[in-house]
Design an enzyme around this catalytic site. Structure first.
Site: not given
Ligand code: DOR
Ligand code: ZN
Length: 432
Positions: A66, A68, A98, A183, A309
């Site tokens: 991620h 961000r 996301n 997911h 992750d």
């Molecule tokens: O722990 C997580 N954080 N799992 C996810 O599936 C999303 C992620 C996030 O975007 O912070």
């Molecule tokens: Zn994730």
């Protein structure tokens, strides 16, 4: 002027694509591997890396990061995330959709690629959302997004709730030959849950997330892949039953792969501390028997890749109560030593461990990366498997400090990360 050449000398060179594992020299010219043999003589024009005592592997590939940006730059930016990546030995990372706005468009995909180019560190491979705005209804324009450079589609953070939408997405993924990264979590089964359901949650007085929340969705998605074809990749698998379901589906000839994370194969729910939201993530840390099943899956091939992750959050956000803090931990800079623990405990041999970080994830995303063959792009990670260090999040290149591994002694550190023939990260060496 002569093109600069870089000679990597006397390392233990592991290339999982052809199974080779031997002491060898590698010569890089114009960003490409041009020679790989047991001895290449040093010439004046060459810069030389002494890799004696070190492992030379294809650059690591993280298919689940991620970053961000756009929208949550206070947690991480493309620049800080890719800096974290190269410090952890990752030369390519696939970033989840996301963000804010969600990456459901060619425009955002192009923005991510542009910003990554400007940062000039790890290669960034955007993942787009399965549905517009991650709302679970209308499919994103998968064809044009693939055309724009997206390597997968994912609604990571949640499942695609509507089975008919997921079925259509899988159908499209077959035509486009691009994976849907699922997911798997039925959130109706885990309302308000913040950690693994079981005796530890009970003892801590925290609401649980049952294994079944994951199992039921893995079962559904495998069934949908069987009926519709398609390329299903299960993200961060965490339960024994889900590993078994993927293993069986593969035997049945269904096109399904899965990944697990270093925290899910290292920690159990027994390590969770109610005062420390750095133990809170989705899926949650599971029981001892789940971890055992994950280790078995990593060893026998039921699990295809290790992904971090990497989910940075700001210290302010993570300083909330366990119930209120956001889900997720950073992972790019601690992955390597945790994977090497599996070699030391004889769960994996070193070439298999390297494969799980390189050519196996590359295969899932159809990438040319993950190999040390002549003619390949020189994306190379050189690490010292024995160097010890203590995790201090203040030293992370990531903006995220949210790790449950603070203070832990790690064994194994990246010494050089080379992307396209350029040394972009240099750690401590025995010579320095
Ligand atoms: O722990 C997580 N954080 N799992 C996810 O599936 C999303 C992620 C996030 O975007 O912070
Ligand atoms: Zn994730």
């Amino acid at each position: 002027m002569e093109p600069p050449s870089l000679l990597i000398k006397s390392g233990r060179v592991i290339d999982p694509t052809d199974g080779s594992d031997s002491i060898a020299d590698i010569l890089i010219q114009n960003g490409k591997i041009v020679q790989k043999k047991s001895f290449i003589p040093v010439e004046k024009s060459m810069a030389v890396i002494n890799a004696s005592g070190l492992v030379v592997a294809p650059g690591f590939i993280d298919i689940h990061t991620h970053l961000r940006e756009p929208g949550f730059e206070h947690k991480e930016t493309i620049a800080s995330g890719t800096s974290s990546a190269i410090a952890g030995g990752f030369t390519s990372i696939a970033c989840m959709a996301n963000t804010n706005p969600v990456n459901d468009s060619v425009e955002i995909t192009k923005l991510i690629l542009q910003k990554s180019k400007e940062a000039g560190l790890a290669k960034v491979l955007p993942i787009a959302s399965v549905t517009l705005g991650m709302k679970g209804q209308k499919l994103s324009s998968m064809d044009s997004l693939k055309e724009a450079g997206v390597v997968a589609f994912s609604e990571d953070g949640k499942s695609v709730k509507d089975s008919s939408v997921m079925a259509r997405a899988l159908g499209r993924s077959r035509v486009l030959d691009i994976p849907i990264i699922a997911h798997c979590e039925d959130q109706e089964l885990s309302p308000g849950g913040v950690m693994n359901e079981g005796p530890v949650a009970k003892k801590l007085g925290l609401k649980g997330i049952p294994n079944e929340a994951e199992n039921v969705m893995v079962r559904r998605d495998i069934r949908l892949a069987r009926e519709n074809g398609g390329r299903l990749h299960v993200a961060h698998i965490s339960t024994a039953e889900a590993v078994g379901l993927v293993r069986r589906a593969k035997r049945d000839g269904i096109d399904v792969t899965c990944e697990t994370t270093p925290h899910h194969f290292t920690l159990t729910d027994e390590t969770v501390s109610r005062n420390n939201p750095d133990y809170k993530m989705s899926p949650p840390l599971r029981s001892h028997s789940d971890v055992e099943a994950i280790l078995e899956g990593l060893a026998d091939g039921a699990i295809d890749a290790i992904a971090t992750d990497h989910a940075p959050h700001s210290p302010e956000e993570k300083s909330a109560s366990f119930e209120n803090a956001p889900l997720g931990i950073v992972g790019l800079e601690t992955a390597l030593p945790l994977v090497l623990n599996l070699v030391r405990s004889k769960v994996l041999n070193l070439p298999r461990a390297v494969a799980l970080l390189t050519n196996l994830p590359a295969k899932i995303l159809n990438l040319p990366q993950g190999r040390l063959q002549i003619g390949a792009e020189a994306d190379i990670t050189i690490f010292d498997p024995n160097r010890e260090w203590v995790v201090d999040p203040a030293n992370f290149k990531s903006k995220g400090r949210n790790t449950p591994f603070t203070g832990r002694v790690m064994k194994g550190k990246v010494v050089y990360t080379i992307v396209g023939g350029k040394i972009l990260f240099k750690g401590e060496t025995n010579d320095s």
